[in-house]
Design an enzyme around this catalytic site. Structure first.
Site, short mmCIF file in Angstrom:
data_model
loop_
_atom_site.label_atom_id
_atom_site.label_comp_id
_atom_site.label_asym_id
_atom_site.label_seq_id
_atom_site.Cartn_x
_atom_site.Cartn_y
_atom_site.Cartn_z
N ASP A 27 36.04 39.77 30.38
CA ASP A 27 36.48 38.87 31.44
C ASP A 27 36.22 39.42 32.84
OD1 ASP A 27 37.44 36.77 29.86
OD2 ASP A 27 39.36 37.78 29.55
N ARG A 52 42.75 42.71 29.75
CA ARG A 52 42.15 42.97 31.06
C ARG A 52 42.70 44.22 31.74
NH1 ARG A 52 40.84 37.83 34.66
NH2 ARG A 52 39.36 39.40 35.35
N HIS A 128 46.10 29.43 36.38
CA HIS A 128 46.39 30.11 37.64
C HIS A 128 46.69 29.06 38.71
CE1 HIS A 128 43.74 33.70 36.27
NE2 HIS A 128 45.00 34.09 36.26
N CYS A 215 37.02 32.63 41.11
CA CYS A 215 37.22 33.75 40.19
C CYS A 215 36.12 34.81 40.26
CB CYS A 215 37.30 33.27 38.75
SG CYS A 215 38.53 31.99 38.43
#
Length: 220
Positions: A27, A52, A128, A215
């Site tokens: 990611d 992550r 998010h 992102c």
């Protein structure tokens, strides 16, 4: 698609630093989540997704080459910067599965040390906060219907995103331009009508992993 994104950033007048890929973190292309870069301080976050954890350690030394002041979120706090929307001197912080209240409180305290303010926004059905809204300067917010009536955003001029274009609620303002996912003509038209230059980018591959335009980079 990633190359086109980089070219768009350059078109908007930015200098781009490209980090070496980190195959151990699938990611990590969504690098916005691991740091918050403000005008006065960089804050290394602590991802809420266990897979992550460790990404932030790769980004920290790079951030330190640009910032003298670097702070960090500590356990048990979790923060992913996709949950943070900067609007002028104020930072809205989404409480999500990835950002908890402890992390948000730490973040607000750090921001306060440097003259910034912060507040929390409860999220229910978004990965998010910036999945559902984007601040594009001049008191204008692009916002999905799920957040359009939020009390926290009542003072903004809103460009509402139709439900069938909800992915485009995540867009990015850079130097008078707004990056918008390709294939969302209604909200692109509203943004153009509001006086911005729109750059449309194909995001189909990143969308498969719930990733949006904001992102893919850390911008400051």
């Amino acid at each position: 698609q990633h190359d086109a994104y980089i070219n768009a950033l350059k078109t908007c007048g930015l200098e781009v630093t490209i980090l070496q890929e980190a195959e151990q973190f699938p990611d990590s292309v969504f690098m916005e989540d691991v740091a918050l870069l403000t005008p006065k301080v960089a804050i290394i976050t602590r991802p809420g997704a266990h897979s992550r954890l460790g990404e932030e350690l790769l980004v920290k030394p790079v951030v330190e080459t640009f910032y003298k002041k670097v702070e960090a979120i500590e356990s048990p706090g979790t923060v992913e910067a996709g949950d943070i929307m900067m609007a002028g001197n104020h930072f809205f912080i989404g409480l999500s599965e990835r950002t908890n209240r402890t992390g948000a409180e730490q973040l607000i305290m750090i921001l306060g040390k440097y003259g910034h303010t912060g507040s929390v926004v409860e999220l229910w059905d978004l990965l998010h906060l910036k999945t559902g809204c984007s601040y594009i300067e001049n008191n204008v917010m692009v916002v999905a219907n799920s957040l359009a009536e939020s009390e926290e955003f009542k003072c903004f001029d809103k460009l509402r995103v139709d439900d069938n274009e909800s992915y485009a609620a995540n867009c990015v303002w850079i130097n008078g331009h707004v990056l918008v996912p390709y294939g969302n003509p209604k909200i692109s038209g509203k943004i153009k009508k509001a006086g911005y230059e729109v750059i449309e980018l194909d995001m189909s591959e990143f969308r498969k992993l719930d990733g949006g335009l904001s992102c893919l980079s850390l911008r400051f």
